[in-house]
Design an enzyme around this catalytic site. Structure first.
Site, PDB file in Angstrom:
ATOM      1  N   ASN A  14      15.109  59.728  61.526  1.00 11.93           N
ATOM      2  CA  ASN A  14      15.231  60.923  60.694  1.00 11.93           C
ATOM      3  C   ASN A  14      15.345  60.484  59.230  1.00 11.93           C
ATOM      4  OD1 ASN A  14      16.601  62.922  59.110  1.00 11.93           O
ATOM      5  ND2 ASN A  14      17.079  64.034  60.977  1.00 11.93           N
ATOM      6  N   ASP A  16      15.556  62.493  56.502  1.00  7.75           N
ATOM      7  CA  ASP A  16      16.062  63.563  55.621  1.00  7.75           C
ATOM      8  C   ASP A  16      16.803  63.030  54.405  1.00  7.75           C
ATOM      9  OD1 ASP A  16      15.197  65.356  57.514  1.00  7.75           O
ATOM     10  OD2 ASP A  16      17.207  65.930  58.204  1.00  7.75           O
ATOM     11  N   ARG A  25      18.477  64.480  42.080  1.00  7.11           N
ATOM     12  CA  ARG A  25      18.073  64.368  40.673  1.00  7.11           C
ATOM     13  C   ARG A  25      16.770  65.113  40.353  1.00  7.11           C
ATOM     14  NH1 ARG A  25      20.246  60.274  37.433  1.00  7.11           N
ATOM     15  NH2 ARG A  25      22.458  60.233  37.901  1.00  7.11           N
ATOM     16  N   HIS A  50      14.273  67.576  59.169  1.00  2.00           N
ATOM     17  CA  HIS A  50      14.895  68.893  59.300  1.00  2.00           C
ATOM     18  C   HIS A  50      14.553  69.700  58.053  1.00  2.00           C
ATOM     19  CE1 HIS A  50      18.921  71.205  60.221  1.00  2.00           C
ATOM     20  NE2 HIS A  50      17.895  72.021  60.066  1.00  2.00           N
ATOM     21  N   ARG A  52      15.491  72.588  56.272  1.00  4.30           N
ATOM     22  CA  ARG A  52      16.605  73.548  56.274  1.00  4.30           C
ATOM     23  C   ARG A  52      16.236  74.775  55.468  1.00  4.30           C
ATOM     24  NH1 ARG A  52      21.780  71.001  57.926  1.00  4.30           N
ATOM     25  NH2 ARG A  52      22.628  73.039  57.399  1.00  4.30           N
ATOM     26  N   HIS A  57      17.122  69.053  51.397  1.00  7.65           N
ATOM     27  CA  HIS A  57      16.527  67.714  51.348  1.00  7.65           C
ATOM     28  C   HIS A  57      15.013  67.780  51.574  1.00  7.65           C
ATOM     29  CE1 HIS A  57      17.617  68.159  55.556  1.00  7.65           C
ATOM     30  NE2 HIS A  57      18.862  67.770  55.399  1.00  7.65           N
ATOM     31  N   THR A 107      26.408  68.980  57.512  1.00  2.00           N
ATOM     32  CA  THR A 107      25.317  68.586  58.410  1.00  2.00           C
ATOM     33  C   THR A 107      25.431  69.484  59.637  1.00  2.00           C
ATOM     34  OG1 THR A 107      24.323  66.744  59.644  1.00  2.00           O
ATOM     35  CG2 THR A 107      26.718  66.742  59.439  1.00  2.00           C
ATOM     36  N   THR A 108      24.492  69.345  60.574  1.00  2.00           N
ATOM     37  CA  THR A 108      24.500  70.211  61.751  1.00  2.00           C
ATOM     38  C   THR A 108      25.810  70.027  62.508  1.00  2.00           C
ATOM     39  OG1 THR A 108      22.145  69.765  61.869  1.00  2.00           O
ATOM     40  CG2 THR A 108      23.121  70.906  63.741  1.00  2.00           C
ATOM     41  N   GLU A 158      17.967  67.843  73.520  1.00  2.00           N
ATOM     42  CA  GLU A 158      18.598  66.759  72.766  1.00  2.00           C
ATOM     43  C   GLU A 158      20.108  66.986  72.842  1.00  2.00           C
ATOM     44  OE1 GLU A 158      17.057  65.729  68.897  1.00  2.00           O
ATOM     45  OE2 GLU A 158      18.963  64.834  68.301  1.00  2.00           O
ATOM     46  N   HIS A 198      22.805  62.507  66.772  1.00  2.00           N
ATOM     47  CA  HIS A 198      23.765  62.980  65.775  1.00  2.00           C
ATOM     48  C   HIS A 198      24.961  62.035  65.673  1.00  2.00           C
ATOM     49  CE1 HIS A 198      24.558  65.984  62.792  1.00  2.00           C
ATOM     50  NE2 HIS A 198      25.829  65.709  62.977  1.00  2.00           N
ATOM     51  N   GLY A 199      25.101  61.469  64.505  1.00  2.00           N
ATOM     52  CA  GLY A 199      26.237  60.585  64.236  1.00  2.00           C
ATOM     53  C   GLY A 199      26.118  59.209  64.862  1.00  2.00           C
ATOM     54  N   GLY A 220      19.437  59.194  61.873  1.00  2.00           N
ATOM     55  CA  GLY A 220      19.068  59.298  60.468  1.00  2.00           C
ATOM     56  C   GLY A 220      20.031  58.646  59.499  1.00  2.00           C
ATOM     57  N   HIS A 221      21.199  59.240  59.355  1.00  2.00           N
ATOM     58  CA  HIS A 221      22.109  58.871  58.277  1.00  2.00           C
ATOM     59  C   HIS A 221      22.439  57.384  58.276  1.00  2.00           C
ATOM     60  CE1 HIS A 221      26.001  58.723  56.117  1.00  2.00           C
ATOM     61  NE2 HIS A 221      25.418  59.605  55.351  1.00  2.00           N
TER      62      HIS A 221
HETATM   63  N1  PXP Z   1      19.354  65.158  65.853  1.00  2.00           N
HETATM   64  C1  PXP Z   1      19.542  66.397  65.345  1.00  2.00           C
HETATM   65  C2  PXP Z   1      19.172  67.571  66.176  1.00  2.00           C
HETATM   66  C3  PXP Z   1      20.055  66.572  64.046  1.00  2.00           C
HETATM   67  O1  PXP Z   1      20.232  67.822  63.570  1.00  2.00           O
HETATM   68  C4  PXP Z   1      20.333  65.437  63.259  1.00  2.00           C
HETATM   69  C5  PXP Z   1      20.804  65.599  61.857  1.00  2.00           C
HETATM   70  O2  PXP Z   1      19.785  66.163  61.103  1.00  2.00           O
HETATM   71  C6  PXP Z   1      20.102  64.170  63.833  1.00  2.00           C
HETATM   72  C7  PXP Z   1      19.642  64.057  65.128  1.00  2.00           C
HETATM   73  C8  PXP Z   1      20.364  62.909  63.073  1.00  2.00           C
HETATM   74  O3  PXP Z   1      21.738  62.805  62.849  1.00  2.00           O
HETATM   75  P1  PXP Z   1      22.309  61.623  61.960  1.00  2.00           P
HETATM   76  O4  PXP Z   1      21.761  61.810  60.583  1.00  2.00           O
HETATM   77  O5  PXP Z   1      23.799  61.829  62.034  1.00  2.00           O
HETATM   78  O6  PXP Z   1      21.859  60.346  62.576  1.00  2.00           O
END
Ligand code: PXP
Length: 247
Positions: A14, A16, A25, A50, A52, A57, A107-108, A158, A198-199, A220-221
């Site tokens: 991801n 984003d 910026r 994503h 949004r 982003h 975040t979600t 997911e 996620h996370g 992603g993050h």
């Molecule tokens: N999966 C879904 C459905 C998400 O909404 C997100 C965050 O956009 C991610 C995965 C990735 O999460 P993270 O950025 O915490 O890795």
């Protein structure tokens, strides 16, 4: 090399938060499209973005360009709104992951309540599938949400790993991991493809990648944060390798 009966877990990267830095910026850089290219070169199996409602982003233009240049499956996370459905039907990502969205959240937060809005979800899934798009539901690891996802017409779920990832106590982490293990089994038994995300980071991903029936992770993050120090290709490569060690 030994033959594998079970294919390895796919890594969806991801990008984003590359766009988050750009939007901070209002510059043209860093470009999430270039990040996607670097991620694919380093072994990403899928690119996830994503779009949004508040466009904080990823921008519509990013989605259009990614559709044109990304040669692996493109997974668009979005809210189940008529605006987003129209965009998805026009741009045609390979997969849409339906997620809950609140404007004030960082975040979600949590999975989508598919069971509580089954009629709406079934309509949105039908509109997306009608355009040739596979649909994934981002849900908490609860049997009721898995059954509802199937009923709504999704073919992928997911599993939301946020509660597991955010656990500070080992006992909580183990409990959430058990919930995810059970949900992956239940989803598989229903005939759904099982993804998770996620996370997830370089410490907590192995246990999720090792769960039976989990076929895909979207991360992603942590990857974008790591890329600040080692570059995108190395950050993706490290994640790819640690997933490969257990799957
Ligand atoms: N999966 C879904 C459905 C998400 O909404 C997100 C965050 O956009 C991610 C995965 C990735 O999460 P993270 O950025 O915490 O890795």
């Amino acid at each position: 090399m030994s033959e594998r009966a079970i294919p390895r877990v796919r890594l969806g990267v991801n990008v984003d938060h590359v766009a988050t830095i750009r939007q901070q910026r209002g510059t043209l850089y860093p470009d999430p499209v270039l990040a996607a290219g670097a991620a694919i070169g380093a072994g990403a199996d899928q690119i996830t973005i994503h779009l949004r409602e508040d466009r904080r982003h990823i921008q519509d233009r990013d989605l259009v360009i990614m559709r044109q240049v990304v040669e692996v499956p493109l997974n668009l996370e979005m809210a189940a709104t008529s605006e987003m459905v129209e965009i998805a039907r026009r741009i045609r990502p390979d997969i849409v992951t339906l997620v809950p969205e609140k404007r004030v959240e960082r975040t979600t937060e949590g999975g989508l309540d598919v069971a509580g809005q089954l009629t709406l979800m079934a309509r949105v899934v039908a509109q997306l599938r009608d355009a040739g798009i596979a649909v994934s539901m981002f849900v908490d690891p609860e049997a009721v949400q898995l059954r509802a996802s199937l009923e709504a017409g999704a073919t992928i779920v997911e599993l939301h790993t946020g509660d597991y990832a955010d656990s500070t106590l080992a006992s909580d982490r183990i409990r959430h991991l058990d919930e995810l293990r059970l949900a992956a089994q239940q989803a598989h038994d229903l005939g759904l493809v099982v993804a998770a995300g996620h996370g997830l980071d370089y410490h907590n991903t192995r246990a999720i990648a090792a769960l039976p029936h989990v076929e895909e992770l979207n991360i992603g993050h942590s990857i974008v944060a790591r890329a600040l120090f080692v570059g995108m290709a190395e950050a993706v490569g490290e994640m790819r390798r640690l997933i490969g060690e257990v799957s």
